[in-house]
Design a protein around this motif. Structure first.
Motif, PDB file in Angstrom:
ATOM      1  N   LEU A 190      10.860   6.227  -6.301  1.00 30.24           N
ATOM      2  CA  LEU A 190      11.034   5.039  -5.462  1.00 30.24           C
ATOM      3  C   LEU A 190      12.438   4.989  -4.903  1.00 30.24           C
ATOM      4  CD1 LEU A 190       9.137   2.438  -7.641  1.00 30.24           C
ATOM      5  CD2 LEU A 190       8.532   3.058  -5.300  1.00 30.24           C
ATOM      6  N   GLN A 191      13.392   5.284  -5.754  1.00 29.89           N
ATOM      7  CA  GLN A 191      14.796   5.291  -5.318  1.00 29.89           C
ATOM      8  C   GLN A 191      15.014   6.311  -4.210  1.00 29.89           C
ATOM      9  OE1 GLN A 191      17.666   5.617  -8.545  1.00 29.89           O
ATOM     10  NE2 GLN A 191      18.156   3.496  -7.998  1.00 29.89           N
ATOM     11  N   ALA A 192      14.355   7.464  -4.351  1.00 34.13           N
ATOM     12  CA  ALA A 192      14.550   8.530  -3.366  1.00 34.13           C
ATOM     13  C   ALA A 192      13.864   8.216  -2.034  1.00 34.13           C
ATOM     14  CB  ALA A 192      14.016   9.852  -3.918  1.00 34.13           C
ATOM     15  N   VAL A 193      12.702   7.580  -2.107  1.00 36.28           N
ATOM     16  CA  VAL A 193      11.896   7.411  -0.899  1.00 36.28           C
ATOM     17  C   VAL A 193      12.130   6.077  -0.204  1.00 36.28           C
ATOM     18  CG1 VAL A 193       9.541   7.232  -0.014  1.00 36.28           C
ATOM     19  CG2 VAL A 193      10.103   8.955  -1.736  1.00 36.28           C
ATOM     20  N   THR A 212       7.090   8.942   6.497  1.00 41.00           N
ATOM     21  CA  THR A 212       7.656   9.199   5.169  1.00 41.00           C
ATOM     22  C   THR A 212       7.398  10.653   4.787  1.00 41.00           C
ATOM     23  OG1 THR A 212       7.105   6.899   4.610  1.00 41.00           O
ATOM     24  CG2 THR A 212       7.722   8.319   2.784  1.00 41.00           C
ATOM     25  N   PRO A 213       8.323  11.564   5.130  1.00 42.17           N
ATOM     26  CA  PRO A 213       8.070  12.988   4.903  1.00 42.17           C
ATOM     27  C   PRO A 213       7.923  13.350   3.415  1.00 42.17           C
ATOM     28  CG  PRO A 213      10.331  12.604   5.650  1.00 42.17           C
ATOM     29  CD  PRO A 213       9.611  11.324   5.786  1.00 42.17           C
ATOM     30  N   GLU A 214       8.446  12.491   2.532  1.00 45.14           N
ATOM     31  CA  GLU A 214       8.319  12.790   1.093  1.00 45.14           C
ATOM     32  C   GLU A 214       6.883  12.685   0.611  1.00 45.14           C
ATOM     33  OE1 GLU A 214      10.397  10.623   2.386  1.00 45.14           O
ATOM     34  OE2 GLU A 214      12.450  11.079   1.744  1.00 45.14           O
ATOM     35  N   ILE A 215       6.040  12.010   1.401  1.00 45.28           N
ATOM     36  CA  ILE A 215       4.630  11.850   1.011  1.00 45.28           C
ATOM     37  C   ILE A 215       3.775  12.717   1.928  1.00 45.28           C
ATOM     38  CG2 ILE A 215       2.704  10.195   0.878  1.00 45.28           C
ATOM     39  CD1 ILE A 215       4.757   9.641  -1.249  1.00 45.28           C
ATOM     40  N   ASN A 216       2.896  13.513   1.312  1.00 41.62           N
ATOM     41  CA  ASN A 216       1.995  14.391   2.062  1.00 41.62           C
ATOM     42  C   ASN A 216       0.766  13.589   2.489  1.00 41.62           C
ATOM     43  OD1 ASN A 216       0.535  16.511   3.085  1.00 41.62           O
ATOM     44  ND2 ASN A 216       0.085  17.423   1.094  1.00 41.62           N
ATOM     45  N   LEU A 273       0.837  -1.209   0.000  1.00 41.65           N
ATOM     46  CA  LEU A 273       0.000   0.000   0.000  1.00 41.65           C
ATOM     47  C   LEU A 273       0.871   1.257   0.000  1.00 41.65           C
ATOM     48  CD1 LEU A 273      -2.840  -1.079   2.507  1.00 41.65           C
ATOM     49  CD2 LEU A 273      -3.035  -0.864   0.023  1.00 41.65           C
ATOM     50  N   VAL A 274       2.023   1.199   0.695  1.00 39.45           N
ATOM     51  CA  VAL A 274       2.944   2.340   0.696  1.00 39.45           C
ATOM     52  C   VAL A 274       3.518   2.550  -0.714  1.00 39.45           C
ATOM     53  CG1 VAL A 274       5.152   3.201   1.590  1.00 39.45           C
ATOM     54  CG2 VAL A 274       3.504   2.139   3.153  1.00 39.45           C
ATOM     55  N   GLN A 275       3.864   1.462  -1.372  1.00 35.23           N
ATOM     56  CA  GLN A 275       4.356   1.577  -2.758  1.00 35.23           C
ATOM     57  C   GLN A 275       3.287   2.208  -3.665  1.00 35.23           C
ATOM     58  OE1 GLN A 275       5.448  -2.484  -3.712  1.00 35.23           O
ATOM     59  NE2 GLN A 275       6.858  -2.582  -1.975  1.00 35.23           N
ATOM     60  N   PHE A 276       2.033   1.786  -3.463  1.00 31.15           N
ATOM     61  CA  PHE A 276       0.941   2.370  -4.257  1.00 31.15           C
ATOM     62  C   PHE A 276       0.848   3.876  -3.990  1.00 31.15           C
ATOM     63  CE2 PHE A 276      -1.706  -1.849  -3.931  1.00 31.15           C
ATOM     64  CZ  PHE A 276      -0.726  -2.512  -4.654  1.00 31.15           C
ATOM     65  N   ALA A 277       1.009   4.250  -2.708  1.00 29.05           N
ATOM     66  CA  ALA A 277       0.908   5.670  -2.326  1.00 29.05           C
ATOM     67  C   ALA A 277       1.982   6.493  -3.041  1.00 29.05           C
ATOM     68  CB  ALA A 277       1.039   5.811  -0.810  1.00 29.05           C
ATOM     69  N   ILE A 278       3.193   5.945  -3.110  1.00 32.53           N
ATOM     70  CA  ILE A 278       4.292   6.668  -3.770  1.00 32.53           C
ATOM     71  C   ILE A 278       3.995   6.814  -5.266  1.00 32.53           C
ATOM     72  CG2 ILE A 278       6.749   6.552  -4.367  1.00 32.53           C
ATOM     73  CD1 ILE A 278       7.104   4.961  -1.684  1.00 32.53           C
ATOM     74  N   MET A 279       3.554   5.729  -5.883  1.00 31.48           N
ATOM     75  CA  MET A 279       3.255   5.795  -7.319  1.00 31.48           C
ATOM     76  C   MET A 279       2.109   6.759  -7.592  1.00 31.48           C
ATOM     77  SD  MET A 279       3.861   1.920  -8.743  1.00 31.48           S
ATOM     78  CE  MET A 279       2.565   1.049  -7.873  1.00 31.48           C
ATOM     79  N   GLY A 280       1.098   6.733  -6.727  1.00 36.00           N
ATOM     80  CA  GLY A 280      -0.041   7.632  -6.896  1.00 36.00           C
ATOM     81  C   GLY A 280       0.374   9.095  -6.769  1.00 36.00           C
ATOM     82  N   ALA A 281       1.270   9.367  -5.827  1.00 35.42           N
ATOM     83  CA  ALA A 281       1.728  10.750  -5.623  1.00 35.42           C
ATOM     84  C   ALA A 281       2.474  11.245  -6.869  1.00 35.42           C
ATOM     85  CB  ALA A 281       2.621  10.824  -4.387  1.00 35.42           C
ATOM     86  N   ASP A 308      -0.988  -0.603   9.210  1.00 25.76           N
ATOM     87  CA  ASP A 308       0.445  -0.735   9.013  1.00 25.76           C
ATOM     88  C   ASP A 308       0.941   0.298   7.985  1.00 25.76           C
ATOM     89  OD1 ASP A 308       2.991  -1.874   9.107  1.00 25.76           O
ATOM     90  OD2 ASP A 308       2.532  -3.229   7.438  1.00 25.76           O
ATOM     91  N   ALA A 309       0.228   0.413   6.869  1.00 25.08           N
ATOM     92  CA  ALA A 309       0.604   1.391   5.844  1.00 25.08           C
ATOM     93  C   ALA A 309       0.523   2.806   6.395  1.00 25.08           C
ATOM     94  CB  ALA A 309      -0.312   1.240   4.628  1.00 25.08           C
ATOM     95  N   SER A 310      -0.491   3.060   7.216  1.00 22.86           N
ATOM     96  CA  SER A 310      -0.661   4.390   7.793  1.00 22.86           C
ATOM     97  C   SER A 310       0.544   4.757   8.664  1.00 22.86           C
ATOM     98  CB  SER A 310      -1.950   4.418   8.623  1.00 22.86           C
ATOM     99  OG  SER A 310      -2.152   5.685   9.181  1.00 22.86           O
ATOM    100  N   ALA A 311       0.968   3.817   9.507  1.00 22.63           N
ATOM    101  CA  ALA A 311       2.127   4.073  10.372  1.00 22.63           C
ATOM    102  C   ALA A 311       3.365   4.354   9.523  1.00 22.63           C
ATOM    103  CB  ALA A 311       2.361   2.869  11.282  1.00 22.63           C
ATOM    104  N   LYS A 312       3.559   3.582   8.464  1.00 24.20           N
ATOM    105  CA  LYS A 312       4.726   3.769   7.596  1.00 24.20           C
ATOM    106  C   LYS A 312       4.664   5.124   6.876  1.00 24.20           C
ATOM    107  CE  LYS A 312       6.302  -0.928   6.475  1.00 24.20           C
ATOM    108  NZ  LYS A 312       5.332  -2.019   6.772  1.00 24.20           N
ATOM    109  N   LEU A 313       3.480   5.501   6.403  1.00 23.44           N
ATOM    110  CA  LEU A 313       3.358   6.758   5.665  1.00 23.44           C
ATOM    111  C   LEU A 313       3.570   7.964   6.575  1.00 23.44           C
ATOM    112  CD1 LEU A 313       0.401   5.883   3.261  1.00 23.44           C
ATOM    113  CD2 LEU A 313       2.745   6.424   2.587  1.00 23.44           C
ATOM    114  N   CYS A 314       3.196   7.824   7.853  1.00 19.94           N
ATOM    115  CA  CYS A 314       3.427   8.917   8.809  1.00 19.94           C
ATOM    116  C   CYS A 314       4.926   9.192   8.953  1.00 19.94           C
ATOM    117  CB  CYS A 314       2.840   8.573  10.169  1.00 19.94           C
ATOM    118  SG  CYS A 314       1.047   8.695  10.210  1.00 19.94           S
TER     119      CYS A 314
END
Lengths: 334, 334
Positions: free
Chosen positions: B326-329, B196-200, B148-156, B188-194
């Motif tokens: 992906l490489q950056a985050v 990850t400052p690169e994702i708003n 889900l985190v990978q999806f979030a990065i791609m979506g952003a 779990d994805a929510s905790a990880k995204l919190c």
């Protein structure tokens, strides 16, 4: 006392329900002062069929259900459910904390034999002007195949008793119609339902068929059911609001605007049966008693619909009929 | 060759796309006779930017994906994806078997570093007249928190590149807004995204907010995404069809009916951006190449939109930009 508006919606809604049903008696559980202050202008005849049961505290909407349940003694929700448990009331209606209501109801009223966990059910209007029973809408986050089969049986009883449909069609919500698609729990439930002749199982249906009337009962797990129902309500509300906003267009000449409004009213009437307010009240099925969850944001009219649903479930003896059906079906399918 | 209409929709849609975009070149992979017979009346200038690549067979819509993939050599889908793999085409568009397309695309084009499984993404119009990126729409049946985190990065990245939104808001679809609600994978994805400052990351959203524009990117697992999108499309199509059926009411005087039709046309125009045909084409993200899945039942106009989407993804270098992000985050969040 719960929901977005505390007693300010349920009390007037109760008066409305009492006015439309002369056989109804209601117990209002909560802060007596607040409730009484909302009854000052009430008709005496209606007031006579209302009883106030005092409760000291209220479970907040944002309390964690497990914490709220542990500290629930003395709350309006606990006392209301106890009325049902003690046989002093035949149904409990609440607009409060959904998780707490489901947990407490299960604890106090106990599941029926053969039911692992109760499910939230609602009756949705569909395009063919009939109705579809949909469950689970969020009583459980995930469900295995056996639970989905229990939901299917409960849904079929609801369709027979409340919608008066003989041999209701039962479908599982899935992402395609092929037998190989979807989650393991759904494929497992499908295999079990194929071997249950008491259920008229018709296979998988997709989300696009939610309102098409292709089935009488639609079964899904609580996460998917909750998201799907809320998505549908969001889209319906958006359309209804777009219809209302039509006449903001001030460039139109006045007589065209007036005619437009007439046509909009007709359209709104035609689409009115899809308005979420008109089918408020999800029924918690699988318990030894009737519990109805109203939408927290329900208005007076919507809350009165939830009271109607409770009255109907009691009159049709829904818990008793579900218990009887489970006894008839489950031992054989095991 | 796939989809509900074989080449009968994609070929005229291709001519439409070529006419509206002078820089576009298209390779049509399939039965040369069938394709040629649909090009007899085509304009010579358009025909010059079209090339036919012969393919002997077609994967059927109802083939099991795993079986179809094993026997895919020589099929139009396999050959079309090979064109992308070999660098002979920059994108592949198909209305065929979704499971087979995703499996074959993953096999031939390979996932980007850091992506476990590709996801299906679409851009939905919302009430505020902006757009929301939604994924996964069914590439995977279940997804864990890391996916889900990978999806979030791609979506952003999609929201930045295709919708030109700076620091797009990213939300997870859930059954409530409280941190304790929902499936373990989502929490779990929510905790990880919190972390990850690169994702708003803005938290959870419910199904009712799908079209309200509260987020720029909405992330969910493929099962829920598929059911939700199809539910939404079903409701929208129902409303649009109800609007059309308005004038069946023959009791109305003729001039009121004519005016009614004028107002309906305005309303249809106002709601037109929500018509599923206008945003056809889900993008399979996370691969080393661009793959677009058109709805199997897409009409000419809708298929042309899918071709536009492919062109846009190529022009914006979507796969390259996702790889860079992906490489950056991802290394940091591990």
């Amino acid at each position: 006392m719960g929901g977005d508006f505390g007693p300010y919606v349920p009390v007037p809604a109760s008066l409305q329900a009492l006015a439309s049903n002369p056989h109804l008696h209601l117990l209002l559980v909560g802060d007596p002062d607040k409730i009484t202050s909302l009854l000052t202008t009430a008709d005496y005849a209606l007031r006579a069929r209302l009883q106030i049961i005092p409760a000291e505290s209220v479970i907040a909407s944002d309390d964690s259900p497990s914490k709220a349940i542990r500290a629930s003694r003395g709350t309006s929700m606990h006392i209301a459910l106890e009325q049902v448990k003690e046989g002093l009331a035949q149904a409990c209606i609440s607009a409060g904390n959904t998780g707490a209501l489901m947990g407490l109801a299960k604890l106090l009223l106990k599941p029926l034999d053969g039911i692992d966990r109760p499910a939230l059910m609602t009756v949705l209007p569909h395009q063919q002007h009939g109705k579809t029973v949909v469950l689970d809408l969020g009583a459980n986050v995930d469900s295995d195949g056996a639970m989905l089969v229990q939901f299917a049986i409960m849904g079929a009883v609801m369709a027979e008793e409340v919608l008066a449909i003989t041999r209701p069609r039962v479908a599982l919500l899935n992402i395609g119609q092929e037998e190989t698609k979807g989650l393991i729990s759904i494929r497992d439930a499908s295999a079990k339902l194929c071997e249950t002749p008491e259920i008229n199982y018709i296979g998988y249906l997709e989300g696009k068929d939610l309102l098409t009337g292709k089935t009488d009962v639609l079964v899904c797990d609580g996460f998917v059911g909750n998201v799907t129902l809320k998505t549908m309500e969001g889209v319906v509300r958006m359309f209804l609001s777009l219809l209302k906003l039509q006449d903001e267009d001030k460039k139109t000449v006045w007589w065209l605007r007036v005619l437009g409004r007439v046509l909009q009213m007709r359209l709104a009437k035609k689409l009115g049966h899809l308005n979420p307010d008109h089918y408020n009240g999800a029924c918690l099925l699988g318990l030894r008693g009737t519990v109805i969850k109203s939408h927290g944001a329900a208005n007076e009219r919507a809350f009165a619909v939830a009271i109607q649903q409770a009255e109907q479930a009691v009159r049709r003896q829904v818990p008793e009929r579900i218990a009887a059906r489970l006894q008839a079906v489950l031992p054989k399918s095991d």
